[in-house]
Scaffold this motif. Structure first.
Motif, PDB file in Angstrom:
ATOM      1  N   SER A 299      23.517  51.592  12.751  1.00 23.51           N
ATOM      2  CA  SER A 299      24.341  52.581  13.456  1.00 23.51           C
ATOM      3  C   SER A 299      25.062  51.950  14.641  1.00 23.51           C
ATOM      4  O   SER A 299      26.221  52.279  14.932  1.00 23.51           O
ATOM      5  CB  SER A 299      23.463  53.738  13.939  1.00 23.51           C
ATOM      6  N   LEU A 300      24.388  51.029  15.340  1.00 24.86           N
ATOM      7  CA  LEU A 300      25.036  50.340  16.455  1.00 24.86           C
ATOM      8  C   LEU A 300      26.186  49.472  15.979  1.00 24.86           C
ATOM      9  O   LEU A 300      27.268  49.455  16.562  1.00 24.86           O
ATOM     10  CB  LEU A 300      24.019  49.491  17.215  1.00 24.86           C
TER      11      LEU A 300
ATOM     12  N   PHE B 161      25.951  57.794  17.913  1.00 25.12           N
ATOM     13  CA  PHE B 161      25.743  59.197  18.237  1.00 25.12           C
ATOM     14  C   PHE B 161      25.582  60.065  16.989  1.00 25.12           C
ATOM     15  O   PHE B 161      25.292  61.252  17.110  1.00 25.12           O
ATOM     16  CB  PHE B 161      26.897  59.700  19.112  1.00 25.12           C
ATOM     17  N   ASP B 162      25.762  59.466  15.801  1.00 29.11           N
ATOM     18  CA  ASP B 162      25.481  60.221  14.566  1.00 29.11           C
ATOM     19  C   ASP B 162      23.988  60.362  14.339  1.00 29.11           C
ATOM     20  O   ASP B 162      23.547  61.244  13.589  1.00 29.11           O
ATOM     21  CB  ASP B 162      26.123  59.509  13.369  1.00 29.11           C
ATOM     22  N   ILE B 163      23.195  59.454  14.919  1.00 27.98           N
ATOM     23  CA  ILE B 163      21.738  59.513  14.701  1.00 27.98           C
ATOM     24  C   ILE B 163      20.983  59.946  15.953  1.00 27.98           C
ATOM     25  O   ILE B 163      19.766  60.109  15.905  1.00 27.98           O
ATOM     26  CB  ILE B 163      21.198  58.151  14.214  1.00 27.98           C
ATOM     27  N   ILE B 164      21.681  60.126  17.091  1.00 24.92           N
ATOM     28  CA  ILE B 164      21.014  60.572  18.316  1.00 24.92           C
ATOM     29  C   ILE B 164      20.557  62.015  18.150  1.00 24.92           C
ATOM     30  O   ILE B 164      21.255  62.848  17.558  1.00 24.92           O
ATOM     31  CB  ILE B 164      21.965  60.432  19.520  1.00 24.92           C
ATOM     32  N   ASP B 165      19.376  62.334  18.664  1.00 22.99           N
ATOM     33  CA  ASP B 165      18.818  63.684  18.570  1.00 22.99           C
ATOM     34  C   ASP B 165      19.796  64.698  19.190  1.00 22.99           C
ATOM     35  O   ASP B 165      20.432  64.429  20.221  1.00 22.99           O
ATOM     36  CB  ASP B 165      17.481  63.731  19.301  1.00 22.99           C
ATOM     37  N   ALA B 166      19.915  65.851  18.547  1.00 26.10           N
ATOM     38  CA  ALA B 166      20.884  66.865  18.978  1.00 26.10           C
ATOM     39  C   ALA B 166      20.642  67.295  20.419  1.00 26.10           C
ATOM     40  O   ALA B 166      21.591  67.491  21.203  1.00 26.10           O
ATOM     41  CB  ALA B 166      20.818  68.067  18.042  1.00 26.10           C
ATOM     42  N   ARG B 167      19.395  67.470  20.812  1.00 22.23           N
ATOM     43  CA  ARG B 167      19.097  67.902  22.185  1.00 22.23           C
ATOM     44  C   ARG B 167      19.491  66.822  23.190  1.00 22.23           C
ATOM     45  O   ARG B 167      19.985  67.116  24.279  1.00 22.23           O
ATOM     46  CB  ARG B 167      17.607  68.222  22.309  1.00 22.23           C
ATOM     47  N   VAL B 168      19.298  65.546  22.816  1.00 22.05           N
ATOM     48  CA  VAL B 168      19.677  64.450  23.708  1.00 22.05           C
ATOM     49  C   VAL B 168      21.189  64.423  23.891  1.00 22.05           C
ATOM     50  O   VAL B 168      21.703  64.223  25.004  1.00 22.05           O
ATOM     51  CB  VAL B 168      19.166  63.104  23.139  1.00 22.05           C
ATOM     52  N   LYS B 169      21.943  64.630  22.805  1.00 18.87           N
ATOM     53  CA  LYS B 169      23.412  64.622  22.913  1.00 18.87           C
ATOM     54  C   LYS B 169      23.913  65.756  23.796  1.00 18.87           C
ATOM     55  O   LYS B 169      24.907  65.598  24.531  1.00 18.87           O
ATOM     56  CB  LYS B 169      24.023  64.736  21.512  1.00 18.87           C
ATOM     57  N   VAL B 170      23.229  66.911  23.753  1.00 25.37           N
ATOM     58  CA  VAL B 170      23.676  68.056  24.547  1.00 25.37           C
ATOM     59  C   VAL B 170      23.332  67.855  26.018  1.00 25.37           C
ATOM     60  O   VAL B 170      24.151  68.107  26.913  1.00 25.37           O
ATOM     61  CB  VAL B 170      23.040  69.354  24.009  1.00 25.37           C
ATOM     62  N   GLU B 171      22.113  67.375  26.289  1.00 27.02           N
ATOM     63  CA  GLU B 171      21.641  67.322  27.668  1.00 27.02           C
ATOM     64  C   GLU B 171      21.968  66.000  28.360  1.00 27.02           C
ATOM     65  O   GLU B 171      22.051  65.923  29.573  1.00 27.02           O
ATOM     66  CB  GLU B 171      20.124  67.542  27.697  1.00 27.02           C
ATOM     67  N   GLY B 172      22.076  64.911  27.602  1.00 29.27           N
ATOM     68  CA  GLY B 172      22.245  63.601  28.200  1.00 29.27           C
ATOM     69  C   GLY B 172      23.684  63.258  28.488  1.00 29.27           C
ATOM     70  O   GLY B 172      24.621  63.780  27.874  1.00 29.27           O
TER      71      GLY B 172
ATOM     72  N   GLY C 193      26.845  57.733  29.185  1.00 28.50           N
ATOM     73  CA  GLY C 193      26.541  56.437  29.789  1.00 28.50           C
ATOM     74  C   GLY C 193      25.048  56.166  29.812  1.00 28.50           C
ATOM     75  O   GLY C 193      24.595  55.056  29.528  1.00 28.50           O
ATOM     76  N   ASP C 194      24.242  57.215  30.160  1.00 29.26           N
ATOM     77  CA  ASP C 194      22.784  57.037  30.201  1.00 29.26           C
ATOM     78  C   ASP C 194      22.228  56.774  28.811  1.00 29.26           C
ATOM     79  O   ASP C 194      21.344  55.937  28.616  1.00 29.26           O
ATOM     80  CB  ASP C 194      22.125  58.283  30.808  1.00 29.26           C
ATOM     81  N   ILE C 195      22.722  57.519  27.828  1.00 33.02           N
ATOM     82  CA  ILE C 195      22.241  57.337  26.450  1.00 33.02           C
ATOM     83  C   ILE C 195      22.551  55.923  25.973  1.00 33.02           C
ATOM     84  O   ILE C 195      21.713  55.251  25.351  1.00 33.02           O
ATOM     85  CB  ILE C 195      22.876  58.384  25.525  1.00 33.02           C
ATOM     86  N   LEU C 196      23.770  55.446  26.250  1.00 31.35           N
ATOM     87  CA  LEU C 196      24.147  54.093  25.840  1.00 31.35           C
ATOM     88  C   LEU C 196      23.295  53.048  26.552  1.00 31.35           C
ATOM     89  O   LEU C 196      22.919  52.019  25.963  1.00 31.35           O
ATOM     90  CB  LEU C 196      25.630  53.852  26.112  1.00 31.35           C
ATOM     91  N   THR C 197      22.989  53.287  27.827  1.00 28.60           N
ATOM     92  CA  THR C 197      22.156  52.339  28.572  1.00 28.60           C
ATOM     93  C   THR C 197      20.761  52.247  27.964  1.00 28.60           C
ATOM     94  O   THR C 197      20.215  51.155  27.775  1.00 28.60           O
ATOM     95  CB  THR C 197      22.052  52.766  30.044  1.00 28.60           C
ATOM     96  N   VAL C 198      20.170  53.385  27.633  1.00 33.63           N
ATOM     97  CA  VAL C 198      18.831  53.401  27.022  1.00 33.63           C
ATOM     98  C   VAL C 198      18.885  52.766  25.633  1.00 33.63           C
ATOM     99  O   VAL C 198      17.993  51.998  25.246  1.00 33.63           O
ATOM    100  CB  VAL C 198      18.280  54.835  26.943  1.00 33.63           C
ATOM    101  N   ALA C 199      19.928  53.062  24.857  1.00 34.68           N
ATOM    102  CA  ALA C 199      20.055  52.471  23.520  1.00 34.68           C
ATOM    103  C   ALA C 199      20.181  50.956  23.608  1.00 34.68           C
ATOM    104  O   ALA C 199      19.602  50.217  22.801  1.00 34.68           O
ATOM    105  CB  ALA C 199      21.267  53.066  22.803  1.00 34.68           C
TER     106      ALA C 199
END
Length: 725
Positions: A617-618, A624-635, A638-644
């Motif tokens: 996916s990377l 973001f096709d495989i990121i959890d739906a709740r994480v995409k809504v709340e996160g 930039g933070d999501i990419l940093t953690v990934a």
């Protein structure tokens, strides 16, 4: 007590020697013994046929090779043994490596006779003995056997002439197989399978002639021909006796225990035990190594059973007794015999001294054996306690005690009765979970505290002291449960996932670098991360953890871990380092980001492993096709990419390029604090906005509306999801 024992031994020996022992040759004492045939508690006969081990009837009665199983058929009222895998009736089994069975006759153009071929023994430990003769019966027939082994075709056969009744009327010629109406030939060596065919030998042969051929035991056939007026009487039979050779091969379980020597002779401790040899047998189609056993000289019996050989009393033979000179008697002993003078009363003193010496020696031996047993038992218990100590988090406790982090005075010891009462006698309804190290029960102490009691598995069946450990009860279960099971009770928010990952990283960082000596967990996974009543992360299950010296890797002979979380570098090299824990944590971090399982058969072949799925996916910019739906809504993106990106570094195939757990913990803590601060500011702005609405003049004018808005404000403030560490 020792003196009393010696007195009884002396008295017994004196009574034995008080009578002259004068053994006359014709009155030699004989002890009647019988050699065992089958394993203990196993049938030794089927009908009148002996079934010696390694063959056997029933489970556990034959060697660990199903070819040696024998079925005893009682359907006809007369028990009949049949060989497993071949369905051949067994006539005789010899421990010297031979086996007699009934083999079918092959008929050609014979009324009411089936056209059957001989049994195929390829792949079995059996082959046809060269003691058999290939025999064809018929007028002017040529019969051939053909064998194809290892790509080589071997043929053998014989041809018969027709009997001329106009020339000779001598009926005796009909009971010999001399080439007239019957022919015979030897068979190729190492024959395990063959086909029989018939051809025309002369003009007298017609396709309508009844001819047949068979492999037959030479001794049986000669006896049959001698007592029969006509060999053609075999046409009334469907089967004839055939001798097979059998061997035990090195691939089977040796009857005496683990047998590792090859191409050597082995003599066991007892002189009457079997003498076994292994050697190469290139002629065999079953294995290249085979094992053969036999009783030593002067003994007989079954060498494939421990103590299966018994001594032959050579003094029962009149010739041996007669060979002893005048005044001497025949004396039998294990594996031999000899002539000696008879015992007289002059040997009493000698016997007594020998008895006293033997008694003292026996006592010393028993005392020494008892002392060695106690020493062995003590050392075993020490090793067992150390093993249980390590399995149940002892390494972590040890380093905490050494660093002063644990108040020893606050450690509580429970007795077995307290824990039995707390767990309702370890009721199965109290089981919280089971694993490779033991079973965990939920318990309630006398003061009302809820605890988890771990009962380790018993390693030794004679071990009665089983260590019990009392842990803090973690009520909320594992993060695996919240990520992968249907759970609407408490969904994991983006902030909670960051906090949990930071707490896990902090715990592992402590184990790796802050402890008195480094500890590697070796089994980090989402099912080993527990959540307490405040949803704080707890790293659990230290059953496979190891402590190591600083800057040293841990080399193992057996790879530990869980599929999907296992460091591929550790799997290949068997060297576990702190970076192996980093890899496993990276998988957990991807689980928290995506909500996906570490291994899933629902994904495509190349993406069944979560690591592969994440990397693909990377690479394709589809993170973001495989990121959890709740994480995409709340996160925040930039933070999501940093953690990934951090997870990707943890999952680097080269362990040296992975960050340390200390670095991971610091980065996650920074991200978590940033997200938490942002959430607090956002919630604060929402509260201020609601307050401004409440104090507006057009709202104050209405008392009823103001009351409603005040209530609404309080409700809104109460519902703000503020979480603190």
């Amino acid at each position: 007590m020792v003196a009393q024992l010696l007195f009884h031994i002396t008295l017994l020996l004196w009574s034995m020697s008080s009578t002259e022992v004068l053994v006359v040759a014709s009155e030699a004492p004989i002890v009647a013994t019988e050699a065992p045939i089958a394993k203990p508690n196993c049938p030794s006969h089927c009908g009148g046929i002996e079934i010696p081990y390694p063959f056997g009837i029933g489970a556990g009665c034959y060697i660990h090779d199903d070819w040696f199983q024998v079925f005893c058929d009682n359907s006809t009222g007369s028990p009949t043994p049949f060989l497993n895998g071949t369905n051949l009736e067994v006539l005789d089994i010899s421990v010297e490596g031979t086996l007699k069975v009934r083999n079918p006759i092959t008929f050609s153009n014979c009324t009411d006779k089936p056209n059957r071929q001989a049994v195929n023994l390829e792949g079995s430990p059996f082959m046809f003995s060269q003691k058999n003769m290939f025999t064809a019966v018929g007028c002017g027939v040529m019969a051939t056997i053909t064998s194809n082994s290892n790509g080589v075709t071997i043929s053998a056969g014989c041809r018969s002439e027709c009997y001329d009744y106009t020339v000779s009327k001598n009926s005796s010629s009909h009971n010999t197989c001399n080439g007239v109406d019957c022919c015979q030939t030897v068979i190729p060596p190492s024959l395990s399978a063959f086909n029989t065919s018939f051809q025309q030998a002369n003009d007298n042969y017609t396709n309508s002639s009844c001819n047949y051929a068979f492999l037959v035991d030479r001794d049986w056939f000669e006896s049959f021909a001698k007592n029969s007026t006509n060999i053609s009487a075999t046409s009334d039979m469907d089967q004839v006796p055939v001798e097979l050779k059998w061997n035990l091969y090195h691939s089977t379980t040796d009857v005496f225990g683990t047998f590792k020597e090859t191409n050597v002779s082995v003599r066991y401790a007892d002189d009457l035990d079997g003498y076994c040899e292994t050697y190469n047998d290139s002629s065999s189609s079953y294995e290249s190594l085979r094992l053969e056993c036999s009783c030593g000289g002067g003994s007989t019996g079954n060498p494939y059973l421990p103590q299966g050989c018994i001594d032959i009393n050579e003094c029962e033979d009149p010739e041996n007794r007669a060979s002893c000179s005048a005044g001497l008697v025949c004396v039998n002993y294990n594996n031999g015999w000899g002539c000696t003078y008879p015992e007289t009363s002059k040997s009493r003193v000698k016997v007594i001294f020998i008895g006293i010496g033997s008694g003292f020696g026996l006592i010393v031996l028993l005392i020494g054996a008892w002392w060695l047993y106690k020493l062995w038992k003590k050392r075993k218990n020490i090793k067992l306690k150390k093993k249980f100590f390590k399995q149940n988090g002892g390494l972590l406790l040890e380093q905490q005690l050494s660093s002063g982090e644990v108040n020893v005075e606050k450690i509580k010891l429970f007795n077995s009765k307290e824990l039995e009462k707390a767990t309702d006698r370890f009721n199965v309804d109290r089981i919280l979970g089971q694993g490779g190290q033991g079973t965990v029960y939920k318990g309630m102490l006398a003061d009302g505290r809820i605890v988890a009691v771990k009962k380790s598995k018993i390693v030794d069946g004679g071990e009665t002291e089983v260590p019990l450990l009392v842990y803090e009860f973690i009520p909320k279960g594992t993060i695996y449960r919240y990520l992968h099971e249907q759970n609407e009770e408490f969904p994991l928010t983006w902030e909670m996932r960051l906090r949990i990952s930071a707490e896990i990283a902090g715990a592992l960082s402590y184990l790796h670098s802050a402890a008195a000596f480094p500890i590697y967990h070796r089994d980090i996974k989402s099912t080993n991360i527990l959540l307490d009543d405040k949803y704080r992360a707890k790293v659990a299950d230290f059953g496979t953890s190891r402590s190591v010296s600083i800057d040293q890797t841990h080399l193992t002979t057996f790879v530990h871990g869980t599929f999907g979380y296992l460091d591929p570098e550790y799997f290949q090299s068997s060297q576990f380092t702190d970076k192996s824990d980093v890899y496993s944590f990276g998988v957990v971090l991807v689980e928290l980001l995506t909500g996906e399982k570490p291994v899933s058969l629902t994904r495509s072949q190349e993406a069944r492993g979560l690591v592969s799925y994440f990397n693909l996916s990377l690479e394709s910019n589809n993170l973001f096709d495989i990121i959890d739906a709740r994480v995409k809504v709340e996160g925040v993106t930039g933070d999501i990419l940093t953690v990934a990106n951090l997870a990707k570094r943890c999952l680097d195939m080269n362990g040296k390029r992975r960050p340390t757990m200390k670095e991971v913990a610091m980065e996650l803590e920074v991200i978590h604090k940033s997200v938490k601060t942002s959430d607090i500011q956002q919630n604060h702005e929402e509260v201020e906005y609601v307050r401004n609405e409440v104090t507006c003049p057009w709202d104050v004018a209405s008392t009823s509306t103001g009351s409603a808005l005040d209530g609404g404000t309080a409700s809104s403030i109460d519902s703000i999801p503020l979480m603190s560490n």
